[in-house]
Design a protein around this motif. Sequence first.
Motif, short mmCIF file in Angstrom:
data_model
loop_
_atom_site.label_atom_id
_atom_site.label_comp_id
_atom_site.label_asym_id
_atom_site.label_seq_id
_atom_site.Cartn_x
_atom_site.Cartn_y
_atom_site.Cartn_z
N SER A 39 56.00 38.79 30.54
CA SER A 39 56.06 37.53 30.10
C SER A 39 54.45 37.19 30.10
O SER A 39 53.49 37.99 31.04
CB SER A 39 56.34 36.20 30.88
OG SER A 39 56.11 36.61 32.56
N GLY A 40 54.05 36.34 29.73
CA GLY A 40 52.14 35.50 30.06
C GLY A 40 52.07 35.94 32.12
O GLY A 40 50.66 36.54 31.87
N THR A 41 53.05 35.99 32.41
CA THR A 41 52.55 35.10 33.96
C THR A 41 52.06 37.17 34.62
O THR A 41 51.36 37.01 35.39
CB THR A 41 53.32 35.12 34.87
OG1 THR A 41 53.44 33.73 34.56
CG2 THR A 41 53.27 35.03 36.17
N SER A 42 52.70 38.08 34.73
CA SER A 42 52.64 38.64 34.82
C SER A 42 50.85 39.72 33.31
O SER A 42 50.45 40.64 34.62
CB SER A 42 53.45 39.76 34.32
OG SER A 42 54.90 39.87 34.93
N ALA A 43 51.11 39.32 33.08
CA ALA A 43 49.41 39.60 32.18
C ALA A 43 48.51 39.75 32.38
O ALA A 43 47.58 40.15 33.19
CB ALA A 43 49.79 39.70 30.94
N ASP A 75 47.37 39.24 24.45
CA ASP A 75 45.68 38.48 24.69
C ASP A 75 45.51 38.60 24.90
O ASP A 75 44.33 38.72 25.95
CB ASP A 75 46.24 38.14 23.21
CG ASP A 75 45.96 38.06 21.99
OD1 ASP A 75 45.80 39.82 21.66
OD2 ASP A 75 46.54 37.41 20.85
N ARG A 76 46.43 37.40 26.60
CA ARG A 76 46.11 37.32 27.10
C ARG A 76 45.55 38.18 28.12
O ARG A 76 44.29 38.04 29.35
CB ARG A 76 47.33 36.39 28.45
CG ARG A 76 46.25 35.35 29.33
CD ARG A 76 47.96 35.12 30.32
NE ARG A 76 48.40 34.15 29.48
CZ ARG A 76 49.09 33.61 29.57
NH1 ARG A 76 50.08 33.43 30.71
NH2 ARG A 76 49.38 31.81 28.90
N TYR A 77 45.94 39.23 28.75
CA TYR A 77 45.83 40.49 29.35
C TYR A 77 44.95 41.13 29.24
O TYR A 77 43.23 41.39 29.90
CB TYR A 77 46.65 40.98 29.43
CG TYR A 77 45.90 43.05 29.76
CD1 TYR A 77 46.08 43.20 31.54
CD2 TYR A 77 45.71 43.73 28.90
CE1 TYR A 77 45.53 44.58 31.90
CE2 TYR A 77 45.47 45.57 29.06
CZ TYR A 77 45.59 45.48 31.17
OH TYR A 77 44.82 46.18 31.05
N ASN A 78 43.92 40.91 27.54
CA ASN A 78 42.93 41.55 27.13
C ASN A 78 41.53 40.24 27.05
O ASN A 78 40.65 41.06 27.45
CB ASN A 78 42.95 42.23 25.40
CG ASN A 78 43.87 43.01 25.45
OD1 ASN A 78 43.98 44.15 26.21
ND2 ASN A 78 44.76 43.30 24.46
N ASN A 79 41.93 39.56 27.47
CA ASN A 79 40.89 38.67 27.42
C ASN A 79 40.26 37.74 29.14
O ASN A 79 38.96 37.49 29.10
CB ASN A 79 41.40 36.81 26.24
CG ASN A 79 41.66 37.18 25.03
OD1 ASN A 79 40.47 38.16 24.42
ND2 ASN A 79 42.34 36.25 24.53
N HIS A 80 41.25 38.26 29.68
CA HIS A 80 41.07 37.89 30.72
C HIS A 80 40.43 39.27 31.79
O HIS A 80 40.50 39.01 32.95
CB HIS A 80 41.96 36.83 31.98
CG HIS A 80 41.88 35.70 30.89
ND1 HIS A 80 43.05 35.39 29.82
CD2 HIS A 80 41.40 34.35 31.64
CE1 HIS A 80 42.58 34.41 29.51
NE2 HIS A 80 41.70 33.70 30.34
#
Length: 333
Positions: free
Chosen positions: A169-173, A199-204
């Motif tokens: 999920s996006g939460t862990s990312a 994407d969320r992981y890479n962007n933040h």
Amino acid sequence: MKLSVLDQSPILSDSDPQEAMRQTTELAAHVDRLGYHRLWVSEHHSTNSLAGSAPEILATHLAAHTKRIRVGTGGVLLPHYSAYKVAESFRVLETLHPGRIDLGVGRAPGGMPNVNLALNRGKLPRVEDYPKQVEQLMSYLHGEDPAGMNIYATPKGDTSPELWMLGSSGTSARLAADLGTSYSFAHFINGHGGMGAMDRYNNHFTSSIQQTEPAGNVSVFAVCADTQERAEYLASSLDLALLLIEQGGVRHHFPTPEEAFNYSYSFFQQERIRENRKRMVVGDKETVKQELESLADAYGVDEIMVNTIVHPFEERLHSYELLADAFNLTQEG
């Protein structure tokens, strides 16, 4: 593109846990020779179909039976344990096999709800403490004293295990990005939303004591055979296994393709199989290569972890051989 392996030590039909562990050991040596990049083993509790309940112990065994491949966990379910104890266990592993150890962590229960109680002395784990646990774990792994108690994870050394956060999920990312760990998305668990999570992981991503740049991979079920027809036949057993898992059925082993062929599927079950195929890549080696490369491009990663569960075991070995050949992996001379 790097190719890696996730193995869950499946207990096949007419087999037992001891044989499942032997197969995982043989598989580790096999993919090491074939040139795969890393091998992770999973943590599952109170299950009759997966033998791996203590991945840190199994990883130690597999590292001793391999030479080149990185070995680690996919993953240790951190809310059940002390971050300090996990750090010391993996500092021992890193000392034994420097530069080859990965520590993948997750926050899932690893089994039915009562597993939480059994692992935590009758109490539910505080999952809200998970971000702090990961932060402390990274500090301990790198020789720091995050709690200010004048204690350190030993044995100390010049290298540290590579910490990965696992998620579906996006939460862990986002947490992996905030803490500066590597991130692995379990596409074989959730075939939706993974690209947005990556994407969320890479962007933040924020640099950390471990790394200054983001590093991600994605794990997926894959079945590769000499022909498309043969691959579909072998994959039918995984289709049935996933269906039974969703229905909460008690499984004592992974079914054979023959069992899958003779199973009477309802219309709804056939639809579920089609949906679950979004978590799988099935085909001959050129088809699977192309689909894995497309998946890597969609996620923006340069590494795919392949999880192959087929019956019999020899077909599992052959599937990895075909992929190694398709991707021109550097095999041991």
